[in-house]
Design an enzyme around this catalytic site. Structure first.
Site: not given
Ligand code: 13P
Length: 333
Positions: A56, A94-95, A233, A275
């Site tokens: 991230s 990520d993101h 998530g 994820n």
């Molecule tokens: P968690 O916080 O549920 O592990 O999600 C991680 C995530 O979605 C990373 O993008």
């Protein structure tokens, strides 16, 4: 400029095609420490699973972007050293929140990026995602985009409320952006506190959260048959880790995650990337707290990071084998 193929990494295209057809999901584990990286690679090698190692923006700020990139290159070498001749490791952003960040990652060897414009108005989300796709595809880098908003806090990404993905938008969005996979919102959220106890039902002494919106997932699948879907998530927030943390001086109140049977069910659909970040944090923290409480004289980080690494590895293997079903799914065993 370095291309991921020269680092031994792969993009997500082929592995997602196989995962959707085979009814399983690829684990996407976040990492920012060497111990997480080692545990992820050991787990993937032992289970013969493809794996996505994701970074991230917060992880890049914490560990340094170049270091994480070299760690991913090292992960490929390490997997081979552990006996896996043809590892399938994706290095994924990520993101990503801007074109510039995605471009920077692509230019330094990432094989996949996420552009997260989910908080933007619809047309702006499309324009941003398309710009990233147009750049990424020149280098055969795959792109994940997001429609719908997940609640929760993760590094620098946060939203107060979730908005489920609207199935009527997905065809237009996927076609106009040209994205390779789509992250959707159907009730998961980031972090270790996904639901309040009031939102849950007490079943045999366990707080069970409301189910994911499988009806929305089914509608999306109908509109985009075979298209790779991503769930963010998706930590389960295991109660034994939370209890260990609290037993040894921590204070995690009302930590509630996504039940694993829900993720198992999702893995069998077009959901092909799941994820998981918080569960790794919990496994690491629980093992460190326990070790230091039981060995108050220890001060060599290796003494407490070794059990932490073992505990994360155990968790990664469990997810791969019992939840996502990606064990034994390397193209070349
Ligand atoms: P968690 O916080 O549920 O592990 O999600 C991680 C995530 O979605 C990373 O993008």
């Amino acid at each position: 400029m370095v291309n991921y193929k020269d680092l031994g990494l792969v993009n997500t295209r082929e592995m997602f095609k196989r995962a959707v057809a085979g009814g399983y999901a690829i684990p996407a584990f976040n990492f920012n420490t060497m111990e997480q990286m080692q545990a992820i690679v050991q787990a993937a090698v032992e289970t013969k699973s493809p794996v996505i190692m994701q970074v991230s923006k917060g992880a890049r700020n914490y560990a340094n972007a170049s270091i994480l990139r070299y760690m991913a290159e090292g992960a490929v070498a390490y997997a081979k050293e552990l006996g896996c001749e043809h590892p399938e490791i994706v290095l994924h952003l990520d993101h990503g929140d801007s074109f510039e960040l995605c471009k920077d990652c692509i230019d330094m060897g990432f094989s996949s990026v996420m552009i997260d414009g989910s908080h933007l108005p619809y047309e702006e989300n499309i324009a941003l995602a398309k710009k990233v796709v147009d750049y990424a595809h020149q280098f055969d880098v795959t792109v994940e985009a997001e429609l719908g908003v997940l609640a929760g806090v993760e590094d620098e990404v946060s939203a107060a409320e979730s908005h489920y993905t609207k199935p009527e938008e997905v065809i237009d969005f996927a076609t106009r952006t040209g994205c390779d996979s789509l992250a959707i919102s159907i009730g998961t959220s980031h972090g270790a506190h996904k639901f309040t106890p009031e939102q849950c039902t007490l079943v045999n002494g366990v707080l069970v959260p409301p189910p994911l919106a499988f009806d929305i997932l089914a509608e999306i699948e109908k509109k985009l048959p075979g298209f790779p879907i991503v769930l963010h998530g998706s930590s389960s927030v295991p109660m034994d880790e939370v209890n260990t943390i609290n037993q040894y001086g921590g204070k995690l109140d009302a930590a509630i995650g996504i039940p694993e049977d829900q993720l198992r069910k999702a893995s069998k659909s077009a959901v092909c990337k799941i994820n998981i970040d918080s569960d790794s944090r919990l496994a690491m923290t629980a093992a460190i707290r326990k070790h230091l409480a039981e060995h108050p004289g220890d001060f060599d980080p290796r003494q407490y990071l070794k059990p932490a690494r073992e505990n994360m590895k155990k968790m990664y293997i469990h997810k791969i084998v019992n939840v996502l079903g990606s064990d034994g799914k390397l193209a070349i065993q």
